[in-house]
Motif scaffolding. Structure first.
Motif, PDB file in Angstrom:
ATOM      1  N   GLU A   1     -95.812  20.941 -82.784  1.00 19.94           N
ATOM      2  CA  GLU A   1     -95.115  19.658 -82.986  1.00 19.94           C
ATOM      3  C   GLU A   1     -95.438  19.078 -84.362  1.00 19.94           C
ATOM      4  OE1 GLU A   1     -97.163  20.393 -80.445  1.00 19.94           O
ATOM      5  OE2 GLU A   1     -96.355  19.708 -78.528  1.00 19.94           O
TER       6      GLU A   1
ATOM      7  N   LYS B   1    -103.481  27.683 -66.947  1.00 11.82           N
ATOM      8  CA  LYS B   1    -102.894  29.016 -66.988  1.00 11.82           C
ATOM      9  C   LYS B   1    -103.719  30.086 -66.290  1.00 11.82           C
ATOM     10  CE  LYS B   1     -99.592  27.268 -69.498  1.00 11.82           C
ATOM     11  NZ  LYS B   1     -99.258  27.361 -70.893  1.00 11.82           N
TER      12      LYS B   1
ATOM     13  N   SER C   1     -93.055  25.887 -74.570  1.00 10.49           N
ATOM     14  CA  SER C   1     -92.730  27.137 -75.259  1.00 10.49           C
ATOM     15  C   SER C   1     -91.226  27.229 -75.503  1.00 10.49           C
ATOM     16  CB  SER C   1     -93.176  28.338 -74.436  1.00 10.49           C
ATOM     17  OG  SER C   1     -94.480  28.135 -73.965  1.00 10.49           O
TER      18      SER C   1
HETATM   19  P1  ADP Z   1     -95.971  25.339 -71.843  1.00 10.78           P
HETATM   20  O1  ADP Z   1     -95.347  23.994 -71.554  1.00 10.78           O
HETATM   21  O2  ADP Z   1     -95.052  26.216 -72.635  1.00 10.78           O
HETATM   22  O3  ADP Z   1     -96.500  25.983 -70.612  1.00 10.78           O
HETATM   23  P2  ADP Z   1     -98.480  24.127 -72.567  1.00 10.78           P
HETATM   24  O4  ADP Z   1     -98.051  22.856 -71.946  1.00 10.78           O
HETATM   25  O5  ADP Z   1     -99.550  24.890 -71.906  1.00 10.78           O
HETATM   26  O6  ADP Z   1     -97.209  25.083 -72.829  1.00 10.78           O
HETATM   27  O7  ADP Z   1     -99.024  23.870 -74.044  1.00 10.78           O
HETATM   28  C1  ADP Z   1     -98.281  23.223 -75.038  1.00 10.78           C
HETATM   29  C2  ADP Z   1     -99.126  22.307 -75.847  1.00 10.78           C
HETATM   30  O8  ADP Z   1    -100.286  22.948 -76.332  1.00 10.78           O
HETATM   31  C3  ADP Z   1     -98.364  21.817 -77.043  1.00 10.78           C
HETATM   32  O9  ADP Z   1     -98.149  20.430 -76.918  1.00 10.78           O
HETATM   33  C4  ADP Z   1     -99.296  22.145 -78.221  1.00 10.78           C
HETATM   34  O10 ADP Z   1     -99.370  21.112 -79.178  1.00 10.78           O
HETATM   35  C5  ADP Z   1    -100.621  22.335 -77.542  1.00 10.78           C
HETATM   36  N1  ADP Z   1    -101.540  23.137 -78.370  1.00 10.78           N
HETATM   37  C6  ADP Z   1    -101.357  24.385 -78.797  1.00 10.78           C
HETATM   38  N2  ADP Z   1    -102.361  24.769 -79.605  1.00 10.78           N
HETATM   39  C7  ADP Z   1    -103.203  23.716 -79.710  1.00 10.78           C
HETATM   40  C8  ADP Z   1    -104.423  23.469 -80.414  1.00 10.78           C
HETATM   41  N3  ADP Z   1    -104.952  24.402 -81.180  1.00 10.78           N
HETATM   42  N4  ADP Z   1    -104.991  22.252 -80.268  1.00 10.78           N
HETATM   43  C9  ADP Z   1    -104.429  21.315 -79.491  1.00 10.78           C
HETATM   44  N5  ADP Z   1    -103.277  21.475 -78.798  1.00 10.78           N
HETATM   45  C10 ADP Z   1    -102.675  22.659 -78.914  1.00 10.78           C
END
Ligand code: ADP
Ligand code: MG
Length: 396
Positions: free
Chosen positions: A326, A204, A355
């Motif tokens: 999840e 990101k 998201s």
């Molecule tokens: P998007 O697809 O919306 O851009 P990302 O792919 O960057 O989002 O992130 C989504 C993932 O981040 C999810 O699978 C979620 O489980 C993981 N995630 C969020 N917080 C944590 C955490 N604290 N530890 C591990 N994984 C996390």
């Protein structure tokens, strides 16, 4: 990227014209049966508009990654069948994309009729954007309509190549993406708040960097937050943390300060001793996470802090879940923030594959202004990058 002047189907006369429409019919299939037809339904407004305005509608799309091989499991035939049910008319299916059958369709299709070409990725020339292939494809029609936002960040023959040969405009799906996201980035109604989370800072960097130039408040949750907390000198236990991005995190924190952007990080956590669906949730007060524990979600004080920031916003862009949504025990933070955004009277934009899945799963999709239809494409849009499929469209 300036997207405000791009032409749409409404800006041209389509009556009697052969119109090639690039759709995103990349639907999930199980043993030849479509398990979710959301993407087909989403394409209907553009198709119906063209049909009702007397165009000869020739649709095309990719499905999966056949990588130039004619594998029957990647055929778009089930999509043609579903489309004909939804449109309540026959949808002629072509056996090929630039071959005899497609040419026959192009020669015989009548006003108001709809046809679908086979999977464009049956040809390896598609993803390589080979000009001869794009030219052949374009020769089937007089106008090109791109309505596949999900592939707009790819310069393929059916997303950009064809635009070299016939006039190109966008359909209603891309139009809405441009209108809502483009406006939020170029000329936002303020206060403008971005909520970023997800797994990795490294995924990101572009989004954070671009949004820091534009927002009033930047909220960082999810695993990404631990890299920032560690950069600030906090203990993060065994949380996901990108050691090689600590310096970058420091730079971003400094940049936020310099720009006057309020950058909010979690002030407490829900942690666990292992990454497991059934792990016992442990409440951790304060910013530091003890050794042996990993942050899995934001804690209740963070929820309040983030909700307060969202409540005053007039524009919110959200990308990246606040925790491991999840897992039931660690979905609370994501749920609370989704609820806060849904309840705020603001322009709310959700981008990013996970998201969108989280907001949909938690039942807030209908309450958001805009749910972006492209995962990778929406991230590149938020990064401020030029999307080839949009750049190729004619200007007004
Ligand atoms: P998007 O697809 O919306 O851009 P990302 O792919 O960057 O989002 O992130 C989504 C993932 O981040 C999810 O699978 C979620 O489980 C993981 N995630 C969020 N917080 C944590 C955490 N604290 N530890 C591990 N994984 C996390
Ligand atoms: Mg993702």
């Amino acid at each position: 990227m300036n997207t405000a002047n791009k032409m749409s189907v409404k800006d041209i006369d389509v009556a009697g014209k052969k119109v090639l429409v690039r759709c995103d019919f990349n639907v999930p299939l199980k043993e030849g049966v479509i398990t979710n037809d959301k993407r087909i339904v989403a394409a209907l407004p553009t198709i119906k508009y063209l049909k009702e305005n007397g165009a000869k509608v020739i649709l095309c799309s990719h499905l999966g990654r056949p990588k130039g091989e004619w594998l029957p499991e990647f055929s778009l035939a089930p999509v043609a069948k579903r489309l004909s049910e939804l449109l309540e008319c026959e949808v002629r299916m072509s056996k090929d994309v630039i071959g005899e059958d497609a040419k026959d369709i192009s020669a015989t299709i009548k006003e108001g009729e709809v046809a679908l070409l086979e999977n464009v990725r049956y040809y390896k020339e598609e993803t390589k954007n080979v000009p001869e292939f794009a030219k052949e494809l374009a020769s089937l029609a007089e106008i090109f309509v791109n309505d596949a936002f999900g592939t707009a960040h790819r310069a393929h023959a059916s997303t950009t190549g064809v635009a070299d040969y016939i006039p190109a405009v966008c359909g209603f799906l891309i139009q809405k993406e441009i209108d809502v996201m483009g406006k939020a980035l170029d000329n936002p109604v303020r206060p403008f708040v971005a909520v970023l989370g997800g797994a990795k800072v490294s995924d990101k960097i572009g989004v954070i960097t671009n949004l820091l130039e534009k927002v009033d408040t930047l909220i960082v949750g999810g695993a990404m937050a631990y890299t920032f907390l560690k950069a600030e000198g906090h203990n993060v236990g065994i949380s996901l943390c990108e050691e090689d991005k600590l310096e970058l995190a420091c730079e971003l924190l400094a940049k936020a300060k310099e720009k006057g952007v309020s950058l909010l990080l979690p002030v407490d956590h829900i942690a666990a001793d292992k990454f497991d669906e059934n792990a016992e949730p442990v409440a951790v007060e304060g910013k530091d996470i003890p050794d042996g524990l990993m942050g899995m979600d934001i804690g209740p004080k963070s929820v309040e802090l983030f909700k307060e920031a969202v409540k005053n916003a007039k524009t919110v862009i959200w990308n990246g879940p606040m925790g491991v949504f999840e897992f039931k025990n660690f979905a609370g933070g994501t749920f609370a923030v989704a609820e806060a955004i849904a309840e705020t009277d603001c322009i709310s934009i959700i981008g990013g594959g996970d998201s969108v899945a989280a907001v949909t799963k938690l039942g807030f999709a209908d309450k958001m202004t805009h749910i972006s239809t492209g995962g990778g494409a929406s991230l590149e849009f938020l990064e401020g990058l030029e999307l080839p499929g949009i750049a190729a469209l004619n200007e007004k």
